[in-house]
Design a protein around this motif. Structure first.
Motif, PDB file in Angstrom:
ATOM      1  N   SER A  56      -7.243   2.295  -9.502  1.00 37.05           N
ATOM      2  CA  SER A  56      -7.760   3.373  -8.654  1.00 37.05           C
ATOM      3  C   SER A  56      -7.427   3.120  -7.194  1.00 37.05           C
ATOM      4  O   SER A  56      -7.054   4.052  -6.459  1.00 37.05           O
ATOM      5  CB  SER A  56      -9.273   3.503  -8.814  1.00 37.05           C
ATOM      6  OG  SER A  56      -9.591   3.920 -10.112  1.00 37.05           O
ATOM      7  N   GLU A  60      -5.083   5.466  -4.839  1.00 35.37           N
ATOM      8  CA  GLU A  60      -5.564   5.943  -3.529  1.00 35.37           C
ATOM      9  C   GLU A  60      -4.589   5.566  -2.421  1.00 35.37           C
ATOM     10  O   GLU A  60      -4.314   6.363  -1.522  1.00 35.37           O
ATOM     11  CB  GLU A  60      -6.955   5.375  -3.248  1.00 35.37           C
ATOM     12  CG  GLU A  60      -7.663   6.026  -2.087  1.00 35.37           C
ATOM     13  CD  GLU A  60      -7.870   7.518  -2.288  1.00 35.37           C
ATOM     14  OE1 GLU A  60      -7.731   8.265  -1.296  1.00 35.37           O
ATOM     15  OE2 GLU A  60      -8.149   7.958  -3.410  1.00 35.37           O
ATOM     16  N   ASP A  61      -4.043   4.343  -2.488  1.00 31.47           N
ATOM     17  CA  ASP A  61      -3.045   3.929  -1.495  1.00 31.47           C
ATOM     18  C   ASP A  61      -1.809   4.811  -1.566  1.00 31.47           C
ATOM     19  O   ASP A  61      -1.254   5.206  -0.533  1.00 31.47           O
ATOM     20  CB  ASP A  61      -2.635   2.467  -1.720  1.00 31.47           C
ATOM     21  CG  ASP A  61      -3.683   1.479  -1.260  1.00 31.47           C
ATOM     22  OD1 ASP A  61      -4.591   1.897  -0.509  1.00 31.47           O
ATOM     23  OD2 ASP A  61      -3.588   0.303  -1.649  1.00 31.47           O
ATOM     24  N   LYS A  63      -1.621   7.864  -2.624  1.00 30.98           N
ATOM     25  CA  LYS A  63      -1.935   9.221  -2.179  1.00 30.98           C
ATOM     26  C   LYS A  63      -2.070   9.307  -0.672  1.00 30.98           C
ATOM     27  O   LYS A  63      -1.705  10.304  -0.064  1.00 30.98           O
ATOM     28  CB  LYS A  63      -3.242   9.703  -2.818  1.00 30.98           C
ATOM     29  CG  LYS A  63      -3.116  10.110  -4.259  1.00 30.98           C
ATOM     30  CD  LYS A  63      -4.459  10.611  -4.766  1.00 30.98           C
ATOM     31  CE  LYS A  63      -4.379  11.048  -6.206  1.00 30.98           C
ATOM     32  NZ  LYS A  63      -5.681  11.509  -6.694  1.00 30.98           N
ATOM     33  N   SER A  64      -2.594   8.265  -0.060  1.00 30.23           N
ATOM     34  CA  SER A  64      -2.951   8.367   1.357  1.00 30.23           C
ATOM     35  C   SER A  64      -1.898   7.830   2.315  1.00 30.23           C
ATOM     36  O   SER A  64      -1.822   8.279   3.440  1.00 30.23           O
ATOM     37  CB  SER A  64      -4.272   7.637   1.610  1.00 30.23           C
ATOM     38  OG  SER A  64      -4.095   6.254   1.377  1.00 30.23           O
ATOM     39  N   GLY A  65      -1.105   6.883   1.896  1.00 28.77           N
ATOM     40  CA  GLY A  65      -0.220   6.275   2.881  1.00 28.77           C
ATOM     41  C   GLY A  65       1.235   6.270   2.479  1.00 28.77           C
ATOM     42  O   GLY A  65       1.587   6.106   1.319  1.00 28.77           O
ATOM     43  N   GLU A  66       2.079   6.461   3.471  1.00 31.64           N
ATOM     44  CA  GLU A  66       3.512   6.411   3.228  1.00 31.64           C
ATOM     45  C   GLU A  66       3.983   4.963   3.089  1.00 31.64           C
ATOM     46  O   GLU A  66       4.990   4.707   2.452  1.00 31.64           O
ATOM     47  CB  GLU A  66       4.267   7.081   4.367  1.00 31.64           C
ATOM     48  CG  GLU A  66       4.088   8.579   4.406  1.00 31.64           C
ATOM     49  CD  GLU A  66       4.873   9.209   5.534  1.00 31.64           C
ATOM     50  OE1 GLU A  66       5.804   8.568   6.056  1.00 31.64           O
ATOM     51  OE2 GLU A  66       4.546  10.341   5.893  1.00 31.64           O
TER      52      GLU A  66
END
Length: 107
Positions: A56, A60-61, A63-66
């Motif tokens: 999870s 999340e990483d 999804k949130s960060g390039e």
């Protein structure tokens, strides 16, 4: 003579119930085996929960960060940014396959 019959009957019933408790279906032995299985399942659930938490966090990483996407593209796909130079280091003791490749290149 009639006084001991009820006592003997109660004693026999007590022995039968005790035998069922200790050795019968659903008895003490089976209860201990089930407790051991429950404990094993709790450990397995905890291990799987840790794995789920790690996955999870990774989702999340991503999804949130390039930065996470870039890191994954570089490590798993071998991608480079425009203007960068990619160097591959080949060890000289790579084994028999490497010596065969070198023989094919140098006629």
């Amino acid at each position: 003579m009639r006084r001991w019959w009820p006592l003997a009957l109660l004693l026999l019933a007590l022995l039968a119930l005790q035998a069922k408790f200790w050795w019968g279906d659903g008895g003490l032995r089976e209860a201990r085996a089930l407790e051991a299985r429950v404990e094993d399942q709790r450990r397995e659930n905890a291990r799987l929960q840790q794995r789920n938490d790690a996955l999870s966090a990774e989702v999340e990483d991503l999804k949130s960060g390039e930065a996470a996407v870039e890191d994954r593209a570089r490590s798993e796909l071998g991608m480079v940014k425009p203007g960068e130079v990619f160097y591959r280091v080949v060890e000289p003791d790579a084994g028999p396959a490497a010596s065969g490749d070198a023989a094919e290149r140098d006629p």
